[in-house]
Structures are given as C-alpha cells and as structure tokens.
Design a protein around this motif. Structure first.
Motif, PDB file in Angstrom:
ATOM      1  N   ASN A  34      40.003  39.950  34.560  1.00  0.00           N
ATOM      2  CA  ASN A  34      39.915  41.059  33.953  1.00  0.00           C
ATOM      3  C   ASN A  34      39.165  41.983  34.867  1.00  0.00           C
ATOM      4  N   ASP A  35      38.354  41.723  35.846  1.00  0.00           N
ATOM      5  CA  ASP A  35      37.703  42.641  36.688  1.00  0.00           C
ATOM      6  C   ASP A  35      38.518  43.193  38.183  1.00  0.00           C
ATOM      7  N   ILE A  36      39.610  42.345  38.429  1.00  0.00           N
ATOM      8  CA  ILE A  36      40.256  42.658  39.371  1.00  0.00           C
ATOM      9  C   ILE A  36      41.704  43.592  38.880  1.00  0.00           C
ATOM     10  N   PRO A  37      41.750  44.993  39.296  1.00  0.00           N
ATOM     11  CA  PRO A  37      43.002  45.709  38.751  1.00  0.00           C
ATOM     12  C   PRO A  37      44.182  45.105  39.631  1.00  0.00           C
ATOM     13  N   SER A  38      45.367  45.193  38.790  1.00  0.00           N
ATOM     14  CA  SER A  38      46.394  44.793  39.408  1.00  0.00           C
ATOM     15  C   SER A  38      47.105  45.735  40.448  1.00  0.00           C
ATOM     16  N   THR A  39      46.777  46.828  40.353  1.00  0.00           N
ATOM     17  CA  THR A  39      47.358  47.738  41.610  1.00  0.00           C
ATOM     18  C   THR A  39      45.988  48.610  42.120  1.00  0.00           C
ATOM     19  N   LEU A  40      45.806  48.344  43.496  1.00  0.00           N
ATOM     20  CA  LEU A  40      44.776  48.902  44.168  1.00  0.00           C
ATOM     21  C   LEU A  40      44.819  50.236  44.616  1.00  0.00           C
TER      22      LEU A  40
END
Length: 124
Positions: free
Chosen positions: A62-68
């Motif tokens: 949940n902490d890593i966004p899908s698009t950077l």
C-alpha cells in the motif's frame, strides 16, 4: 558438534529463493551448574517464545504507488559552452606544479632550521 544441521526460511508469498551456499559460525560457550540427583533438568539454548520477524513485501504494497511521478526539466540550456585551450591548461598545470614545489621547499627549509636550532641547543 552438530551432525544434522538444518536451516528453516519463511519466505511468505514471495518468489522462491535460490541458496547457493551456507556458512555457519558458532562460539563455544560453557555453563556451570550444580545439579541435584534424581531431578530432571531441561536446557533451552534459544528463546523460542520470541516472535519471529516477518519481512514480507506484502506489508509495503500500500506504500508503493502504482505510477511514479516523472521528473521533467524546463528551460534547460547551456548559457555558454566553450572549449578550453590545451596550451592554457598546460600552463595552469605548470604554474600549480611550481607553486607546489615552492611550498614544499619552504616547508623543508623551516624543518631544517628547526632541526639546526634543536641540535645547537643540545650541544650547549
């Protein structure tokens, strides 16, 4: 000496690990105890009540966004770009070398003067 050692790795739902080698090290520890006859004793070497750490990646999903976000630069230009003359660079190098040698010679003379005065004081 341990005759049948084993390693247990909990990997959760991550991709399988490939283990190429295992190196084990141990320290010899001695315990001295006074034991009574006709009494049962249990020796526990590790704290098995301690919870094992869980380093699974699922806790961070949940902490890593899908698009950077993409970093973009605006108004990026070279104000002036000029090629340095090789003769000028060589002259600067020679000047810096001469300054360095002058400093080394001055420091050497100061050390020689200090040694000379010290030896004169020792003769008195």
């Amino acid at each position: 000496m341990v005759h049948n050692p084993y390693i247990e790795i909990y990997n959760g739902d991550n991709t399988p690990l490939t283990i190429k080698s295992v190196k084990t090290y141990s320290l010899t520890r001695y315990a001295t105890a006074y034991l009574n006859a006709n009494t049962n004793y249990t020796i526990r070497v590790d704290n098995i009540t301690k919870d094992m750490p869980d380093y699974d990646i699922q806790h961070f999903k949940n902490d890593i966004p899908s698009t950077l976000p993409i970093v973009q630069t605006q108004d990026f230009y070279f104000d002036h770009l000029q090629k340095t003359d090789p003769e000028k660079v060589k002259k600067m190098d020679n000047t810096l070398n001469n300054i360095l040698w002058a400093v080394i010679i001055v420091v050497g003379l100061v050390i020689a003067l200090i040694c000379y005065r010290t030896f004169r004081k020792l003769d008195k």
